[in-house]
Design a protein around this motif. Structure first.
Motif, PDB file in Angstrom:
ATOM      1  N   GLU A 117       0.824  -1.210   0.000  1.00  0.00           N
ATOM      2  CA  GLU A 117       0.000   0.000   0.000  1.00  0.00           C
ATOM      3  C   GLU A 117       0.856   1.258   0.000  1.00  0.00           C
ATOM      4  OE1 GLU A 117      -2.712  -0.721   3.257  1.00  0.00           O
ATOM      5  OE2 GLU A 117      -4.107  -1.810   1.948  1.00  0.00           O
ATOM      6  N   HIS A 120       2.163   1.669  -3.512  1.00  0.00           N
ATOM      7  CA  HIS A 120       1.111   2.118  -4.430  1.00  0.00           C
ATOM      8  C   HIS A 120       0.781   3.593  -4.203  1.00  0.00           C
ATOM      9  CE1 HIS A 120      -2.190   1.820  -7.206  1.00  0.00           C
ATOM     10  NE2 HIS A 120      -2.971   2.390  -6.315  1.00  0.00           N
ATOM     11  N   THR A 128      -1.690  -2.689  -6.519  1.00  0.00           N
ATOM     12  CA  THR A 128      -2.461  -2.467  -5.297  1.00  0.00           C
ATOM     13  C   THR A 128      -2.365  -3.731  -4.434  1.00  0.00           C
ATOM     14  OG1 THR A 128      -4.483  -3.404  -6.228  1.00  0.00           O
ATOM     15  CG2 THR A 128      -4.113  -1.016  -6.541  1.00  0.00           C
TER      16      THR A 128
END
Length: 166
Positions: A117, A120, A128
């Motif tokens: 996370e 991303h 993701t």
């Protein structure tokens, strides 16, 4: 040191790129990553499974050039399937160099999620958490000689990796 083809494998976020870079520096080897190739293909509208294989084929081609020049090569890629990994066995045989496989994983799912996370958020093109989980369902573990590294163990894995490679 003997010329080598070192291939990392594992899901996104496990720490492959960090370790591949460290190994490349320690060995004075060329480090080649599939991510920039896949991004370049995507910028030209080439996505999906065929583009993924094209990215790996391009990566293997670059690795072959470097091996032909006498350099050791460190490959930074997920290498999720046995078919993809066959590229490296074939390349090592053609080039006449030893192949060393290193499978990297993160033994703590919450930590892996945090890493994915964070990546991303910093880079929206990075997978993701859901994409990483999906890739995990299709990931085929390596079978055969390899070094397996869990990046959640609080010990620097680089010395053990370098011992494995020599």
């Amino acid at each position: 040191m003997t010329q080598l083809l070192v291939v990392f494998a594992g899901l996104p976020g496990v720490g492959k790129s960090t370790l591949a870079g460290q190994v490349g520096v320690a060995l004075g080897a060329t480090v080649l990553a599939v991510d920039p190739i896949e991004r370049a293909l995507a910028r030209h509208g080439l996505t999906g499974p065929g583009a993924g294989q094209a990215g790996y084929d391009a990566l293997a081609g670059l690795a072959e050039v470097q091996l032909g020049l006498g350099a050791s090569v460190v490959v930074d890629a997920a290498n999720p399937a046995a078919g993809t990994r066959e590229l490296w066995f074939e390349l090592a045989e053609r080039a006449g160099v030893p192949l060393r496989l290193i499978e990297v994983y993160c033994g703590d799912e919450a930590e892996l999620r945090r890493r994915v996370e964070a990546r991303h958020t910093a880079d929206p093109l990075a997978p993701t958490w859901e994409q990483t989980r999906q890739r995990g369902t299709g990931y085929e573990p390596l079978i055969g000689p390899r070094l397996v590294v869990d990046t959640t163990i609080p010990i620097d894995p680089l010395p053990a990796i370098l011992r494995y490679l020599t």
